[in-house]
Motif scaffolding. Sequence first.
Motif, PDB file in Angstrom:
ATOM      1  N   PRO A 215       3.535   1.758  -8.345  1.00 19.23           N
ATOM      2  CA  PRO A 215       2.509   0.695  -8.393  1.00 19.23           C
ATOM      3  C   PRO A 215       3.025  -0.635  -8.925  1.00 19.23           C
TER       4      PRO A 215
ATOM      5  N   ALA B 105      -3.820  -1.204  -6.875  1.00 20.45           N
ATOM      6  CA  ALA B 105      -2.497  -1.039  -7.494  1.00 20.45           C
ATOM      7  C   ALA B 105      -2.584  -1.207  -9.010  1.00 20.45           C
TER       8      ALA B 105
ATOM      9  N   ALA C 224       4.417  -2.352  -6.140  1.00 24.87           N
ATOM     10  CA  ALA C 224       3.314  -2.681  -5.231  1.00 24.87           C
ATOM     11  C   ALA C 224       2.589  -3.946  -5.673  1.00 24.87           C
TER      12      ALA C 224
ATOM     13  N   ARG D 217       0.824  -1.203   0.000  1.00 24.25           N
ATOM     14  CA  ARG D 217       0.000   0.000   0.000  1.00 24.25           C
ATOM     15  C   ARG D 217       0.863   1.261   0.000  1.00 24.25           C
TER      16      ARG D 217
ATOM     17  N   GLU E 111      -3.841   1.832 -10.728  1.00 23.46           N
ATOM     18  CA  GLU E 111      -2.834   2.872 -10.912  1.00 23.46           C
ATOM     19  C   GLU E 111      -1.977   2.614 -12.145  1.00 23.46           C
TER      20      GLU E 111
ATOM     21  N   TYR F 280       1.953  -7.070  -3.343  1.00 29.00           N
ATOM     22  CA  TYR F 280       0.616  -7.607  -3.077  1.00 29.00           C
ATOM     23  C   TYR F 280       0.521  -9.084  -3.489  1.00 29.00           C
TER      24      TYR F 280
ATOM     25  N   VAL G 247       2.291   1.984  -3.377  1.00 30.68           N
ATOM     26  CA  VAL G 247       1.303   2.630  -4.249  1.00 30.68           C
ATOM     27  C   VAL G 247       1.301   4.135  -4.000  1.00 30.68           C
TER      28      VAL G 247
END
Length: 994
Positions: A882, A915, A885, A874, A918, A889, A877
């Motif tokens: 991203p 993410a 990220a 997070r 983005e 994740y 991001v």
Amino acid sequence: MHQDEFRYGLLGPVTVVDSAGEAISLTPQQRAILAILLARRGRAVTADDLVDGVWGHPAPKRAMSVLQSQVFELRRKLEPGRPPRTPAAVLASAPGGYRLVTAEDACDLDRFDRYVTEADQAARGGDREDARRLLRTALSLWRGVPLAGVPGPHADGLRGALTERRLGAVEARIRLDLELGEHAESVPELALLVAEHPLREGLRALLMLALYRGGRQAEALAAYADGRSVLAAELGVEPSTELSDLYQRVLRADPSLATAPSPTTQAGDPLRGPEGSTADRTAGYRHPIPAQLPAPPSDFTGRAAAVEHLLAALDAESPQIVVSAMSGLGGVGKTALALHAGHRVRHRYPDGQLHVDLGGTSADPVEPEEVLGRFLRALGIGAVPDGLDKRAALYRSLLAGRRVLVLLDNAADGRQVNPLLPGTPGCAALVTSRVRLSLPSARAFELDVFSDEEALALLSRIVGPARIAAEPEAAAELVAACGRLPLAVRIVGARLAQRPVWTVAGLVDRLTEEQHRLGQIKIGDLAVDATFRLSYDQLPPDLARAFRLASLADGPVFSVPMAASLLDRDERQTEALLEQLVDVGLLEPSGERRYRYHDLLRLFARARAEEAGPAVQGTQASEADAALDRLVDFCLATVRGAYRLCRPGCTTPDAMATTRAAPVRFDDAAAGQEWVRDALDTLLGVLRQAARRPGIRIAPAADLLLALDPFGENDFLWPYLNGPATALADAAALRGEPAAEIRARYMLGGGLWQVGRGTEGRAQVDRALALCRATGDEVMLGQLLNVSSLLDATGATGTPGYESALALLQEAVAVHVRRGNLWGELETRNNSAYPLRQLGHLSRALDCLTDALSRATPLGWTVVRVYIQTGHARTLVELGRPGEAVASYTKALDGCREIGSEHLELLVERGLGEALRELGRYGQAAAHLERSLAGARRLGNSPLEAAVLLSLGATLSAAGHTERADASLRAAHSLHLRLGIPLPEPLTAYGTAT
């Protein structure tokens, strides 16, 4: 889709076809599950029975999880358009399991059975042509090997049974062919069938008869000789009396074999010539033929499968000794079923029907010698000899060569029954008992309670269909309150029938309170508890105690270790006692070392437990309180062990109450999680009882509640835990136990926040924190400071307070470090990242999480590591990274799946979707967000649902799907307002605009 829209196939590969004629794709395990459910014909199947049927014993560790996953997928395939959070209508939930709701004749097996039954009726009525046509129609439904390719022991057993039923129908159809004169045409088919089934004497007899009637006597004799050789080589036995008799008649060219019997004689019995008829065997008998069966119940309802089972045995074409033993709970309808079936087959037993109530539930059951005296006199013997052996020998001699049905009702045990059984072919005995009987060659089965439909049908017949149709929901509740026990349904129906001014709903209200329910199920001298007491009063003291105490465990089923704690016995002794209760019909097995009570029987047993005196003479603690206190002790010992595996490095379990019980031990965290899932009903029940009963220690109960903290987090159990937590917190306050109150209010405060009731949660956390500081109790201080910070940071009670949250978290870290609680420290450092991000300190947040991640990784995949990994992603991001990220994740998602937490997986799916948004990958983002949304709704996690709706609206809007985005944002706005969650900026503007 609706249940009427599907057609199911078992007589070949398992198939499901929808209303458009399209076959639904199924996995092998889904086919196995459907086969079990279809075979039960609308009756409920427990999850344990499904696991046993699909995987056998021992089942794989994660079999239950796989089952639930397969059921979820099946429901999705059967009802693709079903709205979220609405009950499934086709593969419906039932207590402890599932049931498949189908239209009439939706399954080819049902149609096969119906055609075979109609063929039998046509044959009895003398219409051979119609009977043959119906059998051909039935056999045309077969598409190959039944359940082809379906795995599991249930499928293996059912496959054999179905194959046998098909062969029986084939034999019946060929027998009709021969009776209609098609001898030569039948020979090729019979020759092939005999080659495939060389040990099946019925087929060989038909082949001999067809050959003989076709003028091929020598070949008929050769077929017998071949069969005799096969039986000797394979089994070491000679052909049956019937086959040998046919051989002799072919050898001497018996004229009676040359023609088929007339339609008015017994259809399909070519082995019985005129000289062997019942009339000839009894020509010298002049005593009135006994017909002792009492009248069958006029309102007999349901029981189609059980009736079919009995008739298949009692209505067999070939004379044989048949013993069908039926056991079951008192009041389940054994006698009614036996009388119904007995009257249905009276014509098969023209030499008489004998009946006796053996008084098995009385203090003085009828002795077999006395019963034999009655039977002998009924059969015409004036001077009955003395002594059991002499009477039994004369009885068997009189029955030899006759066709007599003997109904032995309410048997006590096998010793009472064995001397009363016929000894030669042609007779049948039907035995009912509350206990499981061990009888030679018996076809034994247990009679279960009614299905919902059967219970409602009986109630409707007693009360009248108009009253039931006027209150259908109340009627369903009424039969459910009766546990679908036929006797109970009959009693409440009679009460309603006697009181026309009563409503069904009014009687349901009278049955609501469990402790008074049995007293309401009574009319005149007829009462359910009186029926149960007949069995209970016969139990020896140790078995009666086991019956009482094992019932105290809440939940649909309980395990041997749980019962051992209640009984204060070791597991071997406990299992032996439970198996004895099964044998006497007071308990039901429900999987490996698992048992269950019928609902009303549990109430009866608990009432007896409350009546019992103190556990130890001279003490105040009741027997029930002492047993439940031991159950709390066992559950705490077991769940604490599971807690340690789920939260390595956490010192909280060290401060929990000392336990005496030997716990269930687990190899890993997943096994502990699975045990808690399986035992959850019992755990919640014993927490409620501990709050309600002053005789149970409150401190271990509060520790048990606290020990469920990791599992509440993994599976989002807060909606279930908040009720017991409220009761325990209030009880602890009343009893002046601050440590227990602190634990209960900690669980309640966090649980209320999790379900979107932050204001109420704040009051509980503040009270617990005040108690901690007042009493100097640091055990829960760090965790309470952590929850308090979450309430501040998320604005659960108003405007978010990020600075105050950081201050609370810093204090919590100091407490955890002081106590050596690594888990608590890591959890608190992870939570610090959120307010840091909100205050714009993104680099500090990332550093904090990176350090925590390096310390959490050696612990393996745990909940706290997943949280840290998710926070790390997070933060990336928000730092504008991203792509990194998404990778972070993805790691977190792998961790969720490794530890088996659906709840955490939904949180990660949400973050991953954001993410991907983005990165401009809107389709993938929406897919992850929609999975998270569906799961949040399924678990009842409203705050997560609100957050995901907001993210999904933003994603759809960015992708240009304006209408769908609008709907999602409207829903998010409404849910935020309902939950009292502060509106994020996008929703503030959105709400004003709309």
